[in-house]
Every structure is written in C-alpha cells, then in structure tokens.
Design a protein around this motif. Structure first.
Motif, PDB file in Angstrom:
ATOM      1  N   ASN A 143       4.004  -8.480   4.439  1.00 55.92           N
ATOM      2  CA  ASN A 143       2.980  -8.770   5.447  1.00 55.92           C
ATOM      3  C   ASN A 143       3.143  -7.905   6.682  1.00 55.92           C
ATOM      4  N   VAL A 144       4.393  -7.609   7.046  1.00 52.93           N
ATOM      5  CA  VAL A 144       4.655  -6.742   8.192  1.00 52.93           C
ATOM      6  C   VAL A 144       4.137  -5.340   7.927  1.00 52.93           C
ATOM      7  N   VAL A 145       4.393  -4.839   6.721  1.00 51.86           N
ATOM      8  CA  VAL A 145       3.924  -3.500   6.378  1.00 51.86           C
ATOM      9  C   VAL A 145       2.404  -3.434   6.472  1.00 51.86           C
ATOM     10  N   LYS A 146       1.746  -4.462   5.957  1.00 53.80           N
ATOM     11  CA  LYS A 146       0.284  -4.478   5.999  1.00 53.80           C
ATOM     12  C   LYS A 146      -0.232  -4.459   7.430  1.00 53.80           C
ATOM     13  N   SER A 147       0.413  -5.211   8.310  1.00 48.73           N
ATOM     14  CA  SER A 147      -0.079  -5.312   9.682  1.00 48.73           C
ATOM     15  C   SER A 147       0.274  -4.091  10.522  1.00 48.73           C
ATOM     16  N   LYS A 148       1.291  -3.336  10.114  1.00 51.30           N
ATOM     17  CA  LYS A 148       1.783  -2.240  10.948  1.00 51.30           C
ATOM     18  C   LYS A 148       1.420  -0.849  10.433  1.00 51.30           C
ATOM     19  N   ILE A 149       0.770  -0.775   9.286  1.00 55.30           N
ATOM     20  CA  ILE A 149       0.558   0.529   8.667  1.00 55.30           C
ATOM     21  C   ILE A 149      -0.218   1.480   9.566  1.00 55.30           C
ATOM     22  N   ILE A 150      -1.235   0.975  10.260  1.00 51.00           N
ATOM     23  CA  ILE A 150      -2.060   1.852  11.086  1.00 51.00           C
ATOM     24  C   ILE A 150      -1.275   2.379  12.273  1.00 51.00           C
ATOM     25  N   SER A 151      -0.525   1.522  12.948  1.00 54.84           N
ATOM     26  CA  SER A 151       0.236   1.991  14.103  1.00 54.84           C
ATOM     27  C   SER A 151       1.337   2.961  13.687  1.00 54.84           C
ATOM     28  N   MET A 152       1.897   2.769  12.495  1.00 53.96           N
ATOM     29  CA  MET A 152       2.908   3.707  12.010  1.00 53.96           C
ATOM     30  C   MET A 152       2.297   5.085  11.764  1.00 53.96           C
ATOM     31  N   ILE A 153       1.149   5.115  11.109  1.00 57.65           N
ATOM     32  CA  ILE A 153       0.489   6.394  10.847  1.00 57.65           C
ATOM     33  C   ILE A 153       0.115   7.061  12.164  1.00 57.65           C
ATOM     34  N   ASP A 154      -0.397   6.276  13.107  1.00 61.54           N
ATOM     35  CA  ASP A 154      -0.772   6.816  14.410  1.00 61.54           C
ATOM     36  C   ASP A 154       0.409   7.517  15.083  1.00 61.54           C
ATOM     37  N   GLU A 155       1.576   6.900  15.006  1.00 57.50           N
ATOM     38  CA  GLU A 155       2.746   7.460  15.691  1.00 57.50           C
ATOM     39  C   GLU A 155       3.178   8.786  15.074  1.00 57.50           C
ATOM     40  N   ILE A 156       3.178   8.859  13.759  1.00 59.08           N
ATOM     41  CA  ILE A 156       3.563  10.108  13.102  1.00 59.08           C
ATOM     42  C   ILE A 156       2.541  11.198  13.393  1.00 59.08           C
ATOM     43  N   LEU A 157       1.297  10.804  13.530  1.00 57.88           N
ATOM     44  CA  LEU A 157       0.230  11.773  13.803  1.00 57.88           C
ATOM     45  C   LEU A 157       0.309  12.363  15.204  1.00 57.88           C
ATOM     46  N   GLN A 158       1.198  11.863  16.010  1.00 61.36           N
ATOM     47  CA  GLN A 158       1.308  12.364  17.371  1.00 61.36           C
ATOM     48  C   GLN A 158       2.142  13.642  17.459  1.00 61.36           C
ATOM     49  N   GLY A 159       2.522  14.185  16.327  1.00 56.58           N
ATOM     50  CA  GLY A 159       3.307  15.411  16.330  1.00 56.58           C
ATOM     51  C   GLY A 159       2.472  16.646  16.621  1.00 56.58           C
ATOM     52  N   THR A 160       3.139  17.678  17.133  1.00 57.77           N
ATOM     53  CA  THR A 160       2.493  18.959  17.416  1.00 57.77           C
ATOM     54  C   THR A 160       3.339  20.077  16.790  1.00 57.77           C
ATOM     55  N   PRO A 161       2.731  20.947  15.930  1.00 58.07           N
ATOM     56  CA  PRO A 161       1.342  20.900  15.475  1.00 58.07           C
ATOM     57  C   PRO A 161       1.118  19.730  14.533  1.00 58.07           C
ATOM     58  N   LYS A 162      -0.138  19.377  14.385  1.00 66.56           N
ATOM     59  CA  LYS A 162      -0.468  18.212  13.581  1.00 66.56           C
ATOM     60  C   LYS A 162      -0.167  18.475  12.112  1.00 66.56           C
ATOM     61  N   PRO A 163       0.677  17.642  11.504  1.00 67.23           N
ATOM     62  CA  PRO A 163       1.028  17.880  10.095  1.00 67.23           C
ATOM     63  C   PRO A 163      -0.023  17.328   9.143  1.00 67.23           C
ATOM     64  N   LEU A 164       0.016  17.821   7.945  1.00 66.83           N
ATOM     65  CA  LEU A 164      -0.761  17.237   6.854  1.00 66.83           C
ATOM     66  C   LEU A 164       0.212  16.371   6.069  1.00 66.83           C
ATOM     67  N   VAL A 165      -0.037  15.069   6.056  1.00 67.84           N
ATOM     68  CA  VAL A 165       0.911  14.140   5.446  1.00 67.84           C
ATOM     69  C   VAL A 165       0.274  13.435   4.264  1.00 67.84           C
ATOM     70  N   ARG A 166       1.044  13.331   3.201  1.00 70.01           N
ATOM     71  CA  ARG A 166       0.611  12.581   2.023  1.00 70.01           C
ATOM     72  C   ARG A 166       1.567  11.404   1.818  1.00 70.01           C
ATOM     73  N   PHE A 167       1.006  10.238   1.478  1.00 71.83           N
ATOM     74  CA  PHE A 167       1.805   9.043   1.247  1.00 71.83           C
ATOM     75  C   PHE A 167       1.615   8.543  -0.173  1.00 71.83           C
TER      76      PHE A 167
END
Length: 519
Positions: free
Chosen positions: A182-206
């Motif tokens: 349940n934690v993973v389900k509720s936190k998935i978006i904020s986790m992706i958002d945080e990783i996306l804050q990198g520079t340069p923006k990476p292309l990530v596959r999950f």
C-alpha cells in the motif's frame, strides 16, 4: 511489508526530471459580481507559489510574463487562445503554459485548469476542482496545483533524452506484505517525481516482478520495462497482498526471472541498472532449475547490482540471504526503518523507531541545520536521514560484508534516543497515534540517485525543513490576505442584499388636509 510497496509507487514518480520552465497566466473569473475579480491574479499567484516549492520547477517571472502579454496586446484576464499560449511560451522560454478559470454559481465555485506544451502545441493536462465554501477556495487551488504538477511530470518524463537508467522491483506480494504494498502504491508518483529532478533529465525505464509462492494463485508475474509513468502506475496499482502461508517464499525464482526474462539493455555499461529485492521472508529451498549462482553471474555480466531491503518480520536466515545476494552483486543491504508515533499518559508525544530487531524511542530530532523537531515531525526527519546514510553506503565501493550488522550498529549509535528507563515506560504505557510509516520510498529514491550520479546526472540538494518553513510562511501570509478579501466582499454583498423595511410602531396614518382635486 504492507507499507513498503506503497512507498515504491510514490518513489517511481520522483526519479527523473530536470527543471521544467512554466508560465502561469491569470485565470478568468466568471461571476455575477466584480468583487471576485481579484482572484484572476490571486489564483495564479497561489499556483506559482505552490509549484515554486518544487525543486524541479522554474517559473517565468511575473514581470517578464506581463511584459510579453502586453507586447502581444493580449487580455490580462486569462482569456487566451492556444496559439497565443504557444507564442507566450516561445517568447518567455516556458515549456508549459498554464491557464484556467473560476466560475461561481451562487455559493458554489468550480476551478478549471489547462496545461499546454509549447513545443507540440498539445494539451497535456485538464483538471477541475470544486467547492461550496468561498473561504476554502485556496485549499482547492492547492489540490489543483498538485494535479497539475503530477500531469506535467508525467508528460515531461516521457520525453527524457539524457542518460538512461533501468530499475526493476522484485516485490514479495504475499499477505504479510500488505502494508508495504500500500505504501508503494501511495508513493509511486512522488518517487518518480524526485528521480526526475536530475540534470540532465534521464530516460528511465521501470519493471516489476511480483512474487508469491507455489500453491498460491500464481508464483510470479512479470511487468516488463516501461518509461511511460501512467503505465508504470497501472502495473504497481495492480499488485495485491494475498497468499503465502508458510514463511519462506519463491525469492530465487523471482530473481531468476528478473535477471533472465526482463528486457534489460545487456552488455551496455552506459546504462545505469539497479534491481531492488523487497521482502520479509527467506527463499524457499526448492529443487529446481532456478540457481542463485546463475542470478549472480547474470547480474555481474550485465553490470547491474541487486540492492535488498529487509522488511519487518524477516528471519535471521532471510536477512543473511538478502545480504549475501547484495554483497555478491555490488548492491546494498538495508533494513526498512519503521516509525510509530505514540502518546504517553501525560499527553506527551514520542516516536518509536524500529529497524530489524533494534528499537529506540525518540522525543526530539535535529536536522543538519541544527533545527529541532518534536513529535511526529521528529520521526519524519529521522527516517529521511537514515535513508541518506544508507545511500552513502551505496556510494562506497568497498562495502562491509556484514551490512546488516553495520546497519544495526549505526542505527543504535546515531538515534537520539531517550534513556532506557524512559523508553521502557513509554513503550509500556503509551497509545499509538496514527498509522505506522516507513522510509521505503526514500531508501529507493536515494539509491537510484547513486546509480544516476554515476551516469553524470546531478541532483540539487533539497531544501531543508527550516527553509521550507520560511517559504510556507510567505505562502500562508498571501493566502490569508486573499481570504480576508473574500470574506470582506462576501459580507459586504450579504449586507447590501438584505434590505428590511421597518414601519414605525403606534403611529396613526397621516390625514391630509386642504382642498382636494375634486371631481
């Protein structure tokens, strides 16, 4: 393990974005009264303030935006066509342009927003919020801002062109893991958002490998690599905690399928690769073709590491197995940190923190700036710091073989625990306040950043809680000023609309005298 999987979901959303430039235009106001026209600027200002707190968002300055709108001879009311929005984005350097409206129908209101992507001219987000209390308009604006932020990150993630990352989650989904899932389900978006804050923006596959045990509805389910955030969310949201029974689970079969059946970019060291093993039980000892040795060799051959996260209830045998797999694949072993807020008989709030079989009681924690936090915030600050320390170990190429023992020693040494007698009293006589939480999302996001850093991706340091508090004060002050205007205008309108004709008491009708008109 129930909360761990919910953390995973939020975490995936944090992972990837470099800064995104946005312009927020004034909102149009549809109301029978001009008293609410100030909301045209007010709503856009609150959205700017809320989005400005996000580390991966850059906003076009209001002065520059107004100048462009004036040069284009456009209305400042928010009524701007899609073509005009594209032009505004091109002249201001914004990647996305936000417009919207607020409509009043008697006591109710509805706020609509639209986000246009400048380079394609397509609408990537339309959102709506509504309410019945005008004084709570800005609570609705906060909700709208979060929806906009999620949609923008989803759209921007799909266009990553920087260094590539591949991250797989091998997750125990038996009944004992319900909280973590349940934690993973509720936190998935904020986790992706945080990783996306990198520079340069990476292309990530999950990717996800969901495992249970033989005799359950299934043993494993494979969700192969995807970069589309919406599809990743669908995969994570489909996970359910069921089955199990006996303690060991099909860990080795799940890892074997993760190594050999997921579409990793093999023999490509330019792509950062990481596999998380998340569970609370040791592997079954089946006689089959799934070899742990083959798993380790395949991981090393493809330059990917397996980092294991041991959740509550794992046996000493299971902990050792998780640790050995991580050690042999250059991964990191971590205990999940659990936090439970409690209140003693005097009403004082404490935090009980658990890692593995170690437990401490906290009443105060200081952040790196020396600012003190008590109660529930103390637990939040502590588990975030724990995640960062585990990431520091991941950066160390020469990790200790007994990572579980080191984790426990460091936990007990660094936790600012109350003395033993007070801790015993608190645990014996306190009642729980709220639900137990953990730092699964923080552990994963921090360790993915370690892999990303090796690919040349940089992450800005997050704002500390003290800086966030100062920003919040400014936003709250603005919000209160707008609320006062709304309340004043509402009261004035109510006062003007109530007209009561009062007749004098005990006054006889006036009798006119003089010549009448006659007939």
């Amino acid at each position: 393990m129930k909360r761990s999987v919910l953390f995973l979901i939020t975490f995936l959303g944090i992972l990837f974005s470099q800064s995104v430039d946005m312009a927020v235009l004034n909102f149009s106001v549809n109301s029978s009264s001009s008293d609410m026209n100030f909301l045209s600027v007010g709503i856009s200002d609150i959205i700017v303030s809320t989005l400005g707190e996000k580390p991966n968002i850059r906003l076009v300055e209001r002065e520059k935006l107004n100048r462009v709108v004036e040069e284009l001879s456009l209305s400042g009311s928010g009524l701007v066509s899609d073509k005009q929005q594209v032009k505004i984005g091109e002249l201001t350097g914004a990647e996305f342009v936000i417009t919207g409206s607020i409509t009043f129908i008697q006591a109710s209101f509805m706020i609509n927003s639209k986000v246009l992507e400048v380079k394609t001219g397509r609408i990537i987000s339309t959102q709506s919020v509504k309410g019945n209390d005008k004084e709570k308009i800005f609570d609705s604006v906060d909700l709208l801002s979060q929806k906009i932020y999620t949609d923008i990150n989803t759209a921007s993630n799909n266009y990553g062109t920087g260094p590539q990352l591949e991250v797989a989650f091998v997750i125990d989904t038996t009944g004992s893991m319900g909280d973590e899932i349940n934690v993973v389900k509720s936190k998935i978006i904020s986790m992706i958002d945080e990783i996306l804050q990198g520079t340069p923006k990476p292309l990530v596959r999950f990717a996800v490998v969901d495992y249970k045990d033989r005799g359950d509805a299934y043993v494993t389910k494979i969700y192969d690599f995807k970069s589309d955030v919406n599809l990743i969310k669908q995969d994570i949201n489909s996970l359910t905690a069921t089955g199990g029974g006996d303690f060991p689970e099909s860990v080795i079969e799940a890892l074997h399928k993760a190594m050999f059946e997921l579409s990793w970019s093999k023999k490509n060291e330019k792509i950062g690769k990481l596999c998380f093993l998340i569970g609370d039980a040791e592997p079954q000892n089946y006689r089959d073709n799934f070899s742990e040795k083959d798993i380790i060799n395949e991981a090393l051959k493809n330059s990917l590491s397996i980092s294991s996260i041991s959740c509550s209830g794992n046996s000493s045998k299971g902990i050792k197995h998780f640790q050995d797999i991580s050690n042999k694949t250059n991964g990191t072993f971590s205990f999940l940190t659990y936090v439970q807020n409690v209140i003693d008989q005097s009403g004082k709030e404490y935090v009980v923190v658990t890692e593995g079989d170690a437990e401490v009681v906290l009443d105060e924690v200081k952040d790196k700036d020396g600012k003190s936090f008590k109660g529930g915030r103390a637990g939040d600050v502590f588990i975030e710091e724990r995640a960062k320390k585990k990431a520091d170990r991941a950066r160390n190429e020469d990790k200790p073989k007994e990572q579980a023992l080191e984790d426990k020693k460091e936990f007990l040494a660094t936790a600012p625990s109350v003395d033993a007698d007070e801790a015993k009293r608190v645990k014996a006589s306190s009642v729980n306040k709220g639900e137990k939480s953990n730092n699964l999302d923080k552990i994963m996001s921090e360790q993915i950043k370690v892999v990303a850093e090796k690919q040349g991706i940089k992450y800005e340091e997050k704002k500390t809680d003290s800086v966030k508090a100062d920003d919040k004060k400014k936003t709250d002050k603005m919000r209160e000023e707008f609320k006062k205007i709304i309340k004043t205008n509402t009261n004035k309108k109510d006062s003007d609309s109530i007209k009561v004709e009062v007749k004098p008491k005990n006054v006889k009708p006036e009798v006119k005298t003089g010549t009448g008109s006659g007939r």
